[in-house]
Design an enzyme around this catalytic site. Structure first.
Site, short mmCIF file in Angstrom:
data_model
loop_
_atom_site.label_atom_id
_atom_site.label_comp_id
_atom_site.label_asym_id
_atom_site.label_seq_id
_atom_site.Cartn_x
_atom_site.Cartn_y
_atom_site.Cartn_z
N ASP A 63 0.86 -1.19 0.00
CA ASP A 63 0.00 0.00 0.00
C ASP A 63 0.89 1.23 0.00
O ASP A 63 1.98 1.20 0.54
CB ASP A 63 -0.84 0.08 1.29
N ASP A 69 1.09 13.57 8.80
CA ASP A 69 0.70 14.99 8.74
C ASP A 69 -0.31 15.24 7.62
O ASP A 69 -1.20 16.08 7.74
CB ASP A 69 1.86 15.99 8.72
N GLU A 92 -0.75 24.63 7.37
CA GLU A 92 0.65 24.44 6.99
C GLU A 92 0.77 23.54 5.76
O GLU A 92 1.69 23.71 4.96
CB GLU A 92 1.43 23.80 8.15
N GLU A 93 -0.15 22.61 5.64
CA GLU A 93 -0.04 21.62 4.56
C GLU A 93 -0.57 22.10 3.22
O GLU A 93 -0.46 21.38 2.23
CB GLU A 93 -0.76 20.33 4.96
N ASP A 114 -1.96 24.05 12.17
CA ASP A 114 -0.83 23.18 11.85
C ASP A 114 -1.32 21.78 12.24
O ASP A 114 -1.42 21.46 13.42
CB ASP A 114 0.39 23.59 12.72
N ASP A 117 2.26 19.01 14.25
CA ASP A 117 3.48 19.75 14.55
C ASP A 117 4.50 18.79 15.17
O ASP A 117 4.15 17.97 16.01
CB ASP A 117 3.15 20.87 15.55
N GLU A 279 1.53 28.79 14.04
CA GLU A 279 2.41 28.29 15.09
C GLU A 279 2.66 29.38 16.14
O GLU A 279 2.32 29.23 17.31
CB GLU A 279 3.75 27.79 14.50
P1 AHG Z 1 6.34 20.97 11.69
O1 AHG Z 1 6.56 19.56 12.08
O2 AHG Z 1 4.90 21.39 11.82
O3 AHG Z 1 6.94 21.34 10.36
O4 AHG Z 1 7.04 21.92 12.78
C1 AHG Z 1 8.33 21.66 13.23
C2 AHG Z 1 8.81 22.81 14.04
C3 AHG Z 1 8.43 22.80 15.51
O5 AHG Z 1 7.62 21.79 15.94
C4 AHG Z 1 9.74 22.72 16.22
O6 AHG Z 1 9.73 23.55 17.33
C5 AHG Z 1 10.73 23.14 15.21
O7 AHG Z 1 10.20 22.84 13.98
C6 AHG Z 1 12.05 22.47 15.40
O8 AHG Z 1 12.96 23.09 14.56
P2 AHG Z 1 14.53 22.79 14.60
O9 AHG Z 1 14.72 21.50 13.89
O10 AHG Z 1 15.08 23.99 13.87
O11 AHG Z 1 14.96 22.75 16.03
MN MN Z 2 4.76 22.92 13.17
MN MN Z 3 3.21 20.57 10.78
#
Ligand code: AHG
Ligand code: MN
Ligand code: MN
Length: 335
Positions: A63, A69, A92-93, A114, A117, A279
């Site tokens: 599959d 996400d 975000e998506e 989001d 996250d 965020e």
């Molecule tokens: P997402 O998974 O929605 O893209 O967000 C990720 C974000 C957040 O959750 C986190 O605080 C940050 O990215 C971490 O970033 P670094 O890898 O720069 O630390």
């Molecule tokens: Mn995020």
């Molecule tokens: Mn996200």
């Protein structure tokens, strides 16, 4: 035995604090909680039902894998597009503004979110989350517009997050304090567990990705070094890398969470990584509602007027005493 209060009961009981309440926001938040329960179930089962990993991969049963996400995006979109509460959404998506299909009624709110996250943490079974925020629409009727979605945090009607951790918790505010509910999976309800909680005035934890320190400005670097000195501390470092989980801990235990300006991202302006609309602004709203402060280092996050759905900002938030110390370092550097 303690009073048993579901999110819905809590919303109904607090509705009278808002003189314009019609019950529509309560109904919308009810729909959202259903989506969160469905996402929570998927997060708990991700390893069993082939939802980890990259989208487009073919799993062992042949599959194609839908990334968690993307799944969370579909759940929120399909849960919220037909209830008559929203006129448009932003996620975000999705690169563009999300419109409501013609056949459904358009409502008076705008939802930005989001869906998942901390997605880089999923495969390691580390906490992830969902963030949401709600504004009143500005346009009169019909389909919502980009201007409806591009509103500052100081005009938020409600915001919250769900953290899928050792238990699933939903934390939200409609501008009357911050309240936390824990999902009891056996009865399928979010039950009030943290009523009107406040962030400690000062904490003993700092939370930042120090791997990025070469891109920080000088005062930020000096501040983090200061936290490690005997006169400041002892501080403990804690960084999960899922903002929802890092901010949740900061709200409960106090301290400072930062994703500061990074001059490696933009050598002139030093952009942050985190996105303003879904965020930074909702988290800033919750932190302020809990008695904390949220800043970019230069300005209050809630006062930033967004110009783009996916705009990034530096974000520094937490206990008032800790943020004031950080701001002193920033001001001294400018003097
Ligand atoms: P997402 O998974 O929605 O893209 O967000 C990720 C974000 C957040 O959750 C986190 O605080 C940050 O990215 C971490 O970033 P670094 O890898 O720069 O630390
Ligand atoms: Mn995020
Ligand atoms: Mn996200």
């Amino acid at each position: 035995m303690k009073r048993i209060v579901t999110v819905q009961r809590h919303l109904i009981e607090t509705q009278h604090l808002n003189p314009d309440a019609t019950g529509k926001l309560t109904a919308m938040l009810w729909d959202l909680t259903i989506a969160f329960k469905i996402i929570s179930r998927a997060v708990n089962q991700a390893g069993l039902i082939n939802m980890r990993g990259e989208e487009g991969q073919i799993n062992t049963s042949g599959d194609s894998v839908k990334k968690l996400d993307r799944y969370a995006e579909d759940v929120i979109y399909n849960g919220m597009n037909h209830g008559g509460h929203v006129c448009c959404m932003a996620s975000e998506e999705e690169p563009q503004l999300i419109t409501i299909p013609d056949q459904y009624q358009k409502g008076k709110y705008v939802l930005t979110y989001d869906p998942l996250d901390g997605s880089s943490n999923i495969d390691a079974n580390v906490s992830v989350g969902t963030i949401f925020s709600i504004h009143h629409r500005l346009s009169e009727s019909g389909n919502g517009t980009l201007a409806d979605a591009l509103q500052p945090g100081n005009r938020l009607v409600a915001a919250g997050y769900v953290v899928y951790g050792s238990s699933t918790m939903m934390v939200y505010s409609t501008g009357n304090g911050v309240h936390g509910f824990t999902l009891d999976p056996s009865v399928g309800e979010f039950l009030l567990s943290h009523e009107s909680f406040q962030i400690p005035r000062k904490g003993k934890i700092y939370s930042v990705n120090e791997g990025h320190s070469s891109g920080w400005d000088e005062p930020t670097r000096r501040y983090v070094e200061y936290l490690k000195t005997p006169e400041a501390g002892p501080y403990s470092g804690r960084y999960i890398g899922s903002m929802v989980a890092d901010v949740h801990r900061t709200l409960l235990y106090g301290g400072i969470f930062m994703h500061p300006r990074d001059y490696r991202r933009d050598e002139h302006f030093g952009q942050g990584k985190l996105r303003l609309l879904y965020e930074a602004a909702p988290m800033a709203f919750l932190v302020e509602q809990a008695g904390g402060i949220a800043t970019t280092g230069d300005e209050r996050v809630l006062d930033i007027m967004p110009t783009d759905l996916h705009q990034r900002v530096p974000l520094v938030l937490g206990s008032p005493a800790d943020i004031e110390t950080y701001q002193k370092f920033m001001l001294e550097a400018r003097a």
